[in-house]
Design an enzyme around this catalytic site. Structure first.
Site, PDB file in Angstrom:
ATOM      1  N   HIS A 126       4.962  -2.559  19.918  1.00 40.61           N
ATOM      2  CA  HIS A 126       5.649  -3.597  19.159  1.00 40.61           C
ATOM      3  C   HIS A 126       4.882  -4.907  19.256  1.00 40.61           C
ATOM      4  O   HIS A 126       4.166  -5.150  20.229  1.00 40.61           O
ATOM      5  CB  HIS A 126       7.063  -3.829  19.722  1.00 40.61           C
ATOM      6  CG  HIS A 126       8.071  -2.795  19.346  1.00 40.61           C
ATOM      7  ND1 HIS A 126       9.000  -2.319  20.246  1.00 40.61           N
ATOM      8  CD2 HIS A 126       8.314  -2.142  18.190  1.00 40.61           C
ATOM      9  CE1 HIS A 126       9.769  -1.421  19.650  1.00 40.61           C
ATOM     10  NE2 HIS A 126       9.372  -1.302  18.399  1.00 40.61           N
ATOM     11  N   CYS A 144      13.368  -6.717  24.848  1.00 37.31           N
ATOM     12  CA  CYS A 144      14.032  -5.567  24.206  1.00 37.31           C
ATOM     13  C   CYS A 144      15.509  -5.458  24.555  1.00 37.31           C
ATOM     14  O   CYS A 144      16.290  -4.888  23.808  1.00 37.31           O
ATOM     15  CB  CYS A 144      13.382  -4.246  24.634  1.00 37.31           C
ATOM     16  SG  CYS A 144      11.609  -4.240  24.712  1.00 37.31           S
TER      17      CYS A 144
END
Length: 255
Positions: free
Chosen positions: A163, A250
């Site tokens: 990511h 996250c």
């Protein structure tokens, strides 16, 4: 400034989460303890934390950042690129929680895929990583929605990382933590870049919350660089979440 945070308690099935790391499976009881400490650290920054119940059918569901983008004007429900995570974005309790804070909620639709771990907010501008989880169609939809609300976005192609925020963290005041492939990326030339050494690359995933910076435990060089910038640092152990490709950002939605 952030006022609110949403988190989800790790599920008993967390050991089945998606992973590319080779660090063994997370230990559920330890992950729960680390999550509680994470929430505790967040409360020290002055935010109100909404805690959602675990969902055992979704081993990765504690990583709430991927299923929604929370902006100053709207919340955008994503469509995760990982098939096993796609239904997480439609969980009723998350939608209800977001409706409690937002008048406007938008949705990414097929064929677009977006995981918000690929999105970095810098004021009213959003950098969107094109990755194995976020495709061009999803990024285009995201930018279109952002522009509808007077915000803006641009795409950043990823080469190696999972990511975008695996290797970047914006700490406000133009300070940007950069690791790996982002060190020489011209897109980020205007920032005051704090380069993270390869042996502490995981430590690049920090989060700024109301003048504090949460830093993962075990990365002393990263911690010192952030302290040297004058931030108040809160160290949080995320070692169990690292085993399933997760980090500090996250684990929460911050808005």
């Amino acid at each position: 400034m952030f006022k609110n945070v949403i988190v989800r308690v790790p599920s008993a099935t967390i050991s089945e989460g998606i992973t590319s790391a080779h660090e063994g499976k997370p230990i559920y009881t330890k992950a729960l303890m680390q999550h509680e400490n994470y929430v505790s650290a967040l409360t020290k920054t002055g935010v109100n934390v909404t805690v959602l119940e675990p969902h055992d059918e979704f081993p990765d569901s504690c990583f709430v950042e991927d299923v929604a983008l929370c902006t100053s004007k709207c919340a955008i429900i994503t469509r995760p690129g990982a098939l096993s995570r796609r239904k997480e974005a439609a969980l009723p309790d998350m939608l209800e929680a977001l409706k409690g804070f937002y008048e406007h909620i938008e949705y990414i639709k097929d064929p677009g895929t977006v995981e918000a771990g690929d999105i970095m907010m810098v004021g009213d501008h959003f950098y969107i990583g094109l990755s194995a989880r976020t495709n061009q169609a999803g990024a285009d939809q995201m930018i279109s929605i952002l522009e509808k609300y007077g915000l803006s976005g641009q795409v950043v192609p990823l080469k190696k990382v999972l990511h975008l925020k695996t290797g970047l963290a914006y700490l406000e005041n133009n300070n940007l933590l950069v690791a790996g492939e982002f060190k020489d990326d011209p897109e980020f030339a205007k920032f005051n870049k704090i380069e993270i050494d390869e042996d502490e690359a995981y430590g690049a995933n920090c989060i700024w919350v109301n003048g504090y910076v949460l830093v993962p435990a075990g990365y002393p060089k990263v911690q010192k660089k952030i302290e040297d910038l004058g931030y108040k640092v809160l160290v949080v152990d995320t070692s169990e979440f690292r085993k399933i490709d997760g980090g500090l950002s996250c684990l929460s939605l911050r808005f």
